[in-house]
Design an enzyme around this catalytic site. Structure first.
Site, PDB file in Angstrom:
ATOM      1  N   THR A 362       0.854  -1.186   0.000  1.00 35.96           N
ATOM      2  CA  THR A 362       0.000   0.000   0.000  1.00 35.96           C
ATOM      3  C   THR A 362       0.885   1.230   0.000  1.00 35.96           C
ATOM      4  OG1 THR A 362      -1.791  -1.124   1.181  1.00 35.96           O
ATOM      5  CG2 THR A 362      -1.790   1.275   1.218  1.00 35.96           C
ATOM      6  N   PHE A 364       1.391   4.850   0.931  1.00 29.97           N
ATOM      7  CA  PHE A 364       0.910   5.898   1.819  1.00 29.97           C
ATOM      8  C   PHE A 364       1.594   7.209   1.458  1.00 29.97           C
ATOM      9  CE2 PHE A 364      -0.269   2.189   4.193  1.00 29.97           C
ATOM     10  CZ  PHE A 364      -1.385   2.556   4.937  1.00 29.97           C
TER      11      PHE A 364
END
Length: 617
Positions: A362, A364
């Site tokens: 992911t 960020f």
């Protein structure tokens, strides 16, 4: 008979054309000589100054340490210089004294006590090398000059970084990987509350997910970046997602029949759950599922100790009134979350790394209020810039936009189209009308407008990138730079300085670095601020607005008619027109609820001095 003799012809008059030409020529020659003489004076002075500058040593030839005279010696610098001005070496040393003396005067006001002590101790060891240094002399290293002149961020407290989710969420683990353990992590219920916390300065930064390698982009955060134009991207972090199977004490993996977690986490562990015959139960959050399981187990243990019998209901509930899903109990239910969530809520990790794909990352982004692009050394530090733009509905518009970068050898890392938000679409319509173009029929306007999100691998201050952005803005209807930042979890500028300063703090406990509430949460949706809303004109529409605003703010109204009864019914305070000055002074926000035919006359009647810094609608 007529005789002609050339010698008898009369001489030309004294002011004939021949004399005029001669006098004009002499005059020009005199002017030329005068101009030449005037030019020689500054030219000779310039040459003299140039020769003097050539005798001075270059800055690269200067070697530390520079001896800085004491305050008592600053007035006698000229006398010391005149005694030593015998050759070029003495001249250069004297100039170094004058330069370093001025530096010392400007730096003494900001130097700390420790720096002064160290400098005076160093000067005593070098007093034998210079006849002008005394016991109070200081030695200034050139590197210290740069560090003192550069902008530094003094941090007296750990930085506050908000994230979406419960304590122990993957977002919290990601920000601690990026910024360190001494960061105060502030849990927020949704993405927009994170943007509001940073924009209102309740938090310094926000760490939010924008893209997952399996699930794709998180469009809510992209849309919020358009709404909050004062927030920019300052860093990025690629977080490796590792799911864990968490359960309460005494529960084994063979006892698990149900598993709670976020739907995306359940989908990423689908093969693992199928292999064990576990039924997935979707919930609102990964860490929230772990929290609910732990609180339900605590309530169950408290009920057993109080009543002396077990409460094995399928409807076990916690103090907040939330209950486990149907047929789920703490003894047969697990949660999929991070290992940080297991440690935060005291759950056992039955298995880790249960995701089906080990390439689950992911991305960020760290969001702040100030850009870090001018701190990037884009020739040495790999940088990335995120932009968003819209294009006209013409053939080849996207091809031409991308050519602005490809022709300058600028690489892309992401491009994605997204339907245009309503606010951006209204802005484009207004810009279309303001540009003087003919308005089109509603049927001719495209029903779907798209904005493009683009990440290119260069800093916005790079020359090629600047040329590409200027070229793009000539073609795009709307273009905004979301931020320039370093790649691969690198920190620069104030962010780096704040993180390094936080490492010097004492090691804090988890309770000290975890916050779940902010001051603005006390008053709910009002953001902690109660405004004095003034409504000019209290007809039917004004009463409707007053009733709505009175739910969270203080409302006052003014009208040329007596509206005291209507104001009392709607929870507002009525002001007569002769108290207009008091009404305006005590109002934070002004709303004009008047007919259009009266708009100009009402505006012109208001005192402009009292409208300064007022928000009006």
């Amino acid at each position: 008979m007529r005789y002609t003799c050339s010698s008898l012809s009369p001489s030309p008059p004294p002011y004939s054309s021949t004399y005029k030409l001669t006098s004009t020529k002499n005059k020009r020659q005199r002017q030329r000589r005068t101009t030449t003489n005037r030019m020689m004076i500054p030219l000779s002075l310039s040459l003299s100054l140039l020769v003097l500058l050539l005798l001075l040593p270059s800055p690269s030839d200067a070697k530390p340490p520079f001896v800085i005279p004491a305050e008592s010696e600053l007035n006698t610098a000229a006398v010391v210089g005149s005694n030593k001005r015998k050759n070029n070496n003495h001249l250069s040393s004297n100039i170094n004294h004058i330069i370093t003396s001025s530096i010392s005067r400007s730096s003494r006001s900001t130097a700390s006590t420790n720096t002064s002590t160290d400098s005076s101790s160093k000067s005593s060891s070098s007093s034998a090398d210079s006849s002008t240094s005394t016991s109070s002399s200081q030695i200034l290293d050139p590197t210290s000059i740069t560090s003192r002149s550069s902008t530094t961020v003094t941090t007296t407290r750990p930085i506050r970084v908000c994230y979406q989710g419960e304590p122990g969420a993957y977002s919290e683990k990601s920000l601690r990987e990026l910024l360190g353990p001494n960061v105060i992590a502030v849990a927020r219920p949704n993405f927009e509350s994170c943007y509001r916390a940073v924009s209102s300065r309740e938090c310094d930064y926000a760490c939010l997910p924008f893209e997952n390698s399996l699930g794709g982009s998180i469009h809510d955060n992209y849309d919020l970046m358009l709404r909050y134009s004062d927030i920019t991207i300052v860093a990025e972090h690629e977080f490796r997602v590792k799911h864990c199977l968490l359960a309460v004490d005494g529960v084994k993996r063979e006892d698990i029949k149900y598993c709670m977690s976020h739907p995306q986490a359940l989908a990423q562990c689908d093969n693992y759950l199928r292999g064990l015959g576990i039924t997935p139960v979707p919930m609102y959050d990964t860490a929230g599922s772990a929290k609910l399981l732990q609180e339900t187990a605590q309530d169950q243990a408290a009920a057993q100790g109080k009543k002396g019998k077990g409460s094995g209901n399928s409807n076990s509930s916690n103090e907040e009134g939330r209950a486990l899903p149907d047929k789920c109990t703490p003894q047969n239910t697990a949660a999929i979350a991070s290992d940080l969530a297991g440690a935060a809520y005291g759950l056992n990790c039955l298995d880790s790394g249960i995701e089906d794909d080990d390439t689950n990352f992911t991305r960020f982004l760290l969001l702040g209020r100030s850009s870090v692009s001018h701190y990037l050394n884009y020739k040495q530090t790999p940088s990335k810039t995120s932009i968003v733009f819209t294009l006209p509905n013409t053939p080849g518009a996207l091809y031409k936009a991308l050519a602005c970068f490809s022709l300058r050898e600028i690489d892309f890392s992401k491009i994605e189209s997204r339907p245009t938000s309503a606010s951006l679409l209204n802005y484009l319509k207004f810009k279309h009308l303001a540009s003087g173009k003919k308005s089109r029929n509603q049927a001719d306007l495209p029903r779907f407008r798209y904005c493009f999100y683009l990440d290119f691998l260069a800093c916005e201050l790079d020359e090629n990138a600047q040329n590409a952005l200027h070229h793009l803005k000539e073609q795009a209807e709307f273009c905004r730079i979301l931020g320039s930042y370093p790649q691969k979890s690198k920190l620069v500028g104030p962010v780096y300085e704040q993180v390094e300063a936080s490492k010097k703090f004492e090691v804090l406990t988890r309770d000290d670095v975890t916050v779940t509430n902010l001051p603005s949460d006390e008053d709910g949706v009002t953001g902690g601020v109660v405004l004095n809303v003034g409504i000019i004109g209290y007809g039917a529409f004004g009463q409707f607005l007053g009733k709505k605003f009175a739910e969270h703010h203080k409302v006052r109204c003014i009208d040329h008619l007596d509206k005291s009864i209507e104001a009392e019914k709607t929870g507002a305070e009525y002001y007569p027109t002769f108290e207009m000055n008091t009404f305006l002074k005590e109002s934070d926000v002004l709303i004009l609820a008047i007919p259009l035919v009266e708009f100009e006359s009402v505006i012109s009647s208001l005192p402009s001095s009292l409208l300064h810094k007022k928000t009006h609608y």
